[in-house]
Enzyme design. Structure first.
Site, PDB file in Angstrom:
ATOM      1  N   ARG A 234      71.321 -37.106   0.373  1.00  0.00           N
ATOM      2  CA  ARG A 234      71.197 -35.848   1.111  1.00  0.00           C
ATOM      3  C   ARG A 234      70.301 -36.084   2.323  1.00  0.00           C
ATOM      4  O   ARG A 234      69.291 -36.781   2.228  1.00  0.00           O
ATOM      5  CB  ARG A 234      70.590 -34.735   0.245  1.00  0.00           C
ATOM      6  N   ASP A 258      74.846 -41.627   5.753  1.00  0.00           N
ATOM      7  CA  ASP A 258      76.072 -40.849   5.536  1.00  0.00           C
ATOM      8  C   ASP A 258      75.747 -39.363   5.556  1.00  0.00           C
ATOM      9  O   ASP A 258      76.653 -38.535   5.532  1.00  0.00           O
ATOM     10  CB  ASP A 258      76.697 -41.224   4.180  1.00  0.00           C
ATOM     11  N   GLU A 263      72.895 -31.692   9.398  1.00  0.00           N
ATOM     12  CA  GLU A 263      74.325 -32.020   9.520  1.00  0.00           C
ATOM     13  C   GLU A 263      75.243 -30.809   9.459  1.00  0.00           C
ATOM     14  O   GLU A 263      76.398 -30.884   9.874  1.00  0.00           O
ATOM     15  CB  GLU A 263      74.737 -32.994   8.409  1.00  0.00           C
ATOM     16  N   HIS A 295      79.114 -37.747   6.167  1.00  0.00           N
ATOM     17  CA  HIS A 295      79.202 -37.294   4.769  1.00  0.00           C
ATOM     18  C   HIS A 295      80.588 -37.642   4.204  1.00  0.00           C
ATOM     19  O   HIS A 295      81.316 -36.793   3.697  1.00  0.00           O
ATOM     20  CB  HIS A 295      78.933 -35.795   4.663  1.00  0.00           C
TER      21      HIS A 295
END
Ligand code: NAI
Length: 344
Positions: A234, A258, A263, A295
């Site tokens: 996260r 990622d 985000e 993500h």
């Protein structure tokens, strides 16, 4: 059962339509995310199905309850975007605790190998018939030490992959897993020991008040010079400003992200024609030793199918039993049919 499905992407639909049709669940797909402005789209639905960047805060929960919506079905494992305290006693919250730990762990290793062997640079060069090797020197993973924070489902798969490369593992978990240590190559250590001795650090713990910014200026200060930071968990686990400073000072050798703390308005969307307002993200992306994916770690065919199947089964189980094994919080504790499992 009618479910309003928020933040729909084209890759979501086939599996949800298939499993929904099999079990009598109708999904109404909305591209928009769930938040205070869009919550009324759930009017007439029995439940909402949401993903990582939908907002399920107190105001949204209250409005869902006013609309008669009974359940929030998360189609993901993490639930940091849900105000769980507020949801308790008001609305059922279901999740998919595991869909493919392999998808996420393999993506973490893909990012790591891409970064340290400069595959992202080599790919662009050879596309342009540039076959030079200058600047592409990497390093062996064999014999290196990887620090793994969070040794749950994904962390343990990642550890196995790293062991396949002949790496040593320093692990940290608030609740260490029994039987993971092997007395030689996999050891649980304190967070400080992990920071001080790891060549690579990979994050696989949930985001909560204890883990927020576990990678910040002070932890980076403790790390080895040239440490590689991997975050497929996260965004809020990493203080992005501190990471950027660490990269600029050369303390951090590379970062593979990622996920990103800010985000929610960016990832999963095509922003290629827009001016990126987030200077920290823009600067990170501009760095030659930073790789960002949006993500994407969960995105395998196996994971998408498991997510849809488990979400549909969760809803059916709740409908039939007024309780569900994958429920995070519910209002039926002690009620007939409630098996009282895994409840907050
Ligand atoms: P899990 O629940 O199996 O494992 C999490 C581990 O973190 C547990 O062992 C737990 O004891 C540990 N933990 C809890 N609090 C901690 C703390 N304060 N400090 C250190 N460790 C702590 O979860 P799983 O399935 O392995 O997923 C891990 C994380 O990966 C999720 O929380 C989610 O945020 C992220 N994720 C990311 C995806 C992506 O597409 N990038 C997809 C799926 C999950």
């Amino acid at each position: 059962m009618k479910i309003a499905f928020f933040d729909t992407k084209p890759y979501d639909k086939p599996a949800f339509e298939k499993y929904g049709a099999e079990k009598g669940i109708t999904f109404k797909f909305y591209e928009t995310k769930l938040n205070e402005d869009t919550v009324d789209l759930a009017h007439g639905a029995d439940g909402v199905c949401v993903f990582v960047n939908d907002t399920v805060n107190a105001a949204v929960i209250d409005r869902l309850c006013e609309l008669g919506v009974k359940v929030v079905a998360l189609r993901c494992a993490g639930f940091n975007n849900v105000d769980m305290k507020h949801a308790y006693g008001k609305i059922h919250v279901l999740r998919v605790p595991a869909y493919s730990p392999y998808a996420v762990a393999e993506h973490a290793m893909a990012l790591l190998l891409t970064s340290i062997r400069r595959i992202h640079k080599a790919y662009i060069r050879t596309k342009d018939f540039n076959f030079s090797l200058g600047g592409l020197t990497g390093f062996d993973l064999h014999g290196k030490t990887v620090g793994v924070i969070g040794t749950g489902r994904i962390g343990r798969v990642f550890i196995n992959i790293c062991r396949g490369f002949g790496m040593k593992v320093l692990a940290y978990d608030k609740f260490p897993a029994e039987g993971l240590e092997d007395g030689e190559n996999i050891r649980y250590v304190s967070l400080d020991e992990l920071f001080e001795n790891s060549d690579i650090i990979s994050l696989h713990c949930p985001l909560n008040e204890e883990t927020r910014h576990v990678i910040d200026a002070s932890s980076i200060e403790k790390c080895k010079r040239g440490v590689v930071i991997l975050n497929t968990s996260r965004g809020g686990l990493v203080d992005a400003e501190a990471l950027l400073a660490g990269i600029k000072s050369r303390k951090v050798g590379a970062a593979c992200l990622d996920v990103y703390e800010e985000e929610s308005e960016l990832f999963f969307e095509d922003k290629s024609g827009h001016i990126l307002e987030d200077d920290t993200l823009a600067r990170l992306i501009s760095m030659p030793n930073v790789i960002v994916t949006s993500h994407q770690a969960f995105l395998t065919e196996e994971a998408l199918s498991n997510i849809a199947e488990t979400t549909v089964n969760n809803l059916v189980e709740l409908l039939n039993n007024n309780c569900c094994e994958n429920e995070l919080c519910h209002k039926c504790s002690g009620a007939e049919g409630c098996r009282g499992r895994k409840c907050f």
